[in-house]
Motif scaffolding. Structure first.
Motif, PDB file in Angstrom:
ATOM      1  N   ARG A  82     -22.954   7.493 -13.150  1.00 49.08           N
ATOM      2  CA  ARG A  82     -23.229   7.775 -14.575  1.00 49.08           C
ATOM      3  C   ARG A  82     -24.214   8.935 -14.716  1.00 49.08           C
ATOM      4  NH1 ARG A  82     -22.934   2.119 -15.098  1.00 49.08           N
ATOM      5  NH2 ARG A  82     -25.194   1.902 -14.837  1.00 49.08           N
ATOM      6  N   ASN A 119     -16.719   8.461 -18.721  1.00 50.10           N
ATOM      7  CA  ASN A 119     -17.776   7.570 -19.219  1.00 50.10           C
ATOM      8  C   ASN A 119     -17.251   6.150 -19.435  1.00 50.10           C
ATOM      9  OD1 ASN A 119     -19.773   9.542 -19.169  1.00 50.10           O
ATOM     10  ND2 ASN A 119     -19.401  10.186 -21.290  1.00 50.10           N
ATOM     11  N   SER A 164     -18.899   3.034 -17.154  1.00 51.67           N
ATOM     12  CA  SER A 164     -19.701   2.014 -17.846  1.00 51.67           C
ATOM     13  C   SER A 164     -19.184   0.603 -17.594  1.00 51.67           C
ATOM     14  CB  SER A 164     -19.714   2.294 -19.357  1.00 51.67           C
ATOM     15  OG  SER A 164     -18.402   2.184 -19.896  1.00 51.67           O
TER      16      SER A 164
END
Length: 332
Positions: A252, A283, A287
Motif C-alpha cells: 500500500r 488500491n 486493501s
C-alpha cells in the motif's frame, strides 16, 4: 568414511511423493564393507521430515581382507554407490515449502542424515615361513597323512610387511591381538543438499503433487523509482516470514508513493486518466487485509483469512504497477 557426492531427483516409481538421492560414500576397500544404509531427512532448521531407506532395487556386495601382507597396498579408498529414498507426507511438503519461502533465493535446503552399517576387518596376517629341518641340522620330519607319509617342514615366524605365501592354504590370520576378526559398526554421516528454486518449481513440484507454480519475472531494470522498490524488498522479506499484514502494508505504501509521483508529473494529461484506472484497481486489491471483518459480516462459506495466494498476488501486481509507473514517467 564420508559422503562424497549426492544427486537428487523426484522418485517416480513410488505412488507417494518421494525424492531419491544417489549417494557416493568413500570407505577403505577390504577394511570396510558397507552392508546397509538408512537414516532420515531434515530441513535446514533441523526438523525431521522423513525416514530414509535404500532403494529396494539396489544390490550390495563387498569384500573383507586381512592386513600384513604385500596386498596392504590394495587397502585404499573406494566409492560405495547407492540410492536412498525419502517418502514425504503432505505435512512434510508443507513444511519444506514454508522453509523454502524463508530463503531469499527460494531454494530448498535439506540435511541428508545417513546411518551407515558396515563390517570392519580386524584381521592380520601372521608372516610365517617354512624351513626344511635339514637346513638347520635337524633330521628329516616324516608326517603321516591319509595316503602316505610325507616330509614335513618347520613353521617359523618373521615380520615381513611384504609377506606372500606360495601356498594357497597357508595364510594364517589373527584378530589384531585377540580372536575377534570382524566387527559390525555404524557411523552417522551428514550432507547438506540444496535444490535450486527453479528446479523445485519446474521439476519437483508437479511430480510431488504439490501443484504447478505460476512464475512471473518482472525485471527491475534501472529502478527509476528507487524508494518504491525498497518497499517491495520489505514486502518480500515479510512474505518470507509469513507476515501477510506486513506484505500488504508495504505494498500500500508503494501505491501511495507512485500515485503522488505520477499525479504531480502529469496532472490533467491523458496519461493521468490511464493511471487513475490502474491505481484504483490496485488500491482495491491492496486493501483486502483491511476489510476482512467486512467480508466476515457477509457470512461467506469457509474461513476468511489472508493466505499465501493473496500475498503472492499483491506482490506481483505491485511490481507490475511500479514498472507501469516508470514507463509512464519515461514517456512523459
Amino acid at each position: 568414511m564420508e559422503i562424497k557426492n549426492v544427486e537428487h531427483k523426484p522418485y517416480e516409481k513410488s505412488v507417494l511423493p518421494s525424492i531419491i538421492f544417489g549417494v557416493e560414500i568413500s570407505h577403505v576397500k577390504y577394511q570396510e564393507a558397507i552392508i546397509g544404509v538408512s537414516g532420515w531427512l531434515e530441513t535446514d532448521d533441523g526438523k525431521v521430515i522423513a525416514s530414509i531407506n535404500e532403494d529396494i532395487y539396489e544390490k550390495r556386495g563387498g569384500e573383507i581382507g586381512a592386513r600384513g601382507s604385500k596386498y596392504d597396498s590394495e587397502f585404499k579408498d573406494e566409492i560405495y554407490r547407492t540410492r536412498v529414498v525419502a517418502i514425504l507426507s503432505e505435512k512434510a511438503l508443507d513444511y519444506i515449502e514454508k522453509r523454502r519461502m524463508a530463503d531469499k533465493k527460494g531454494d530448498v535446503k535439506l540435511n541428508l542424515c545417513l546411518n551407515v552399517k558396515y563390517l570392519q576387518s580386524r584381521a592380520e596376517i601372521s608372516e610365517s615361513f617354512l624351513i626344511d629341518p635339514k637346513e638347520i641340522g635337524l633330521p628329516e620330519i616324516s608326517i603321516p597323512t591319509s595316503r602316505r607319509d610325507k616330509s614335513g617342514k618347520i613353521v617359523a615366524y618373521a615380520y615381513d610387511p611384504d609377506f606372500s605365501s606360495p601356498y594357497t592354504n597357508r595364510w594364517i590370520i589373527s584378530g589384531s591381538g585377540n580372536p575377534v576378526f570382524l566387527e559390525v559398526r555404524e557411523q552417522l554421516l551428514k550432507k547438506n543438499v540444496r535444490i535450486p528454486s527453479t528446479d523445485w518449481i519446474h521439476d519437483y513440484a508437479p511430480k510431488l503433487e504439490i501443484g504447478e507454480y505460476f512464475v512471473v519475472e518482472i525485471p527491475k531494470g534501472e529502478k527509476v523509482i528507487e524508494e518504491a522498490w525498497d518497499y517491495v524488498e520489505k514486502a518480500e522479506e515479510c512474505f518470507r516470514t509469513w507476515d501477510t499484514k506486513g506484505v500488504f502494508a508495504n505494498c500500500r505504501e508503494v501505491g501511495k508513493l507512485l500515485n503522488k509521483i505520477v499525479s504531480n508529473k502529469f496532472k490533467n494529461s491523458p496519461a493521468i486518466k490511464k493511471w487513475k484506472r490502474a491505481i484504483e484497481k490496485f488500491n482495491y486489491s491492496a486493501s483486502l487485509d483491511l476489510h476482512l471483518e467486512d467480508i466476515k459480516e457477509e457470512k461467506p462459506k469457509g474461513d476468511v483469512e489472508i493466505r499465501k495466494a493473496e500475498a503472492e498476488h499483491i506482490l506481483i501486481i505491485t511490481k507490475a504497477l511500479i514498472k507501469y509507473a516508470e514507463e509512464l514517467l519515461k514517456e512523459g
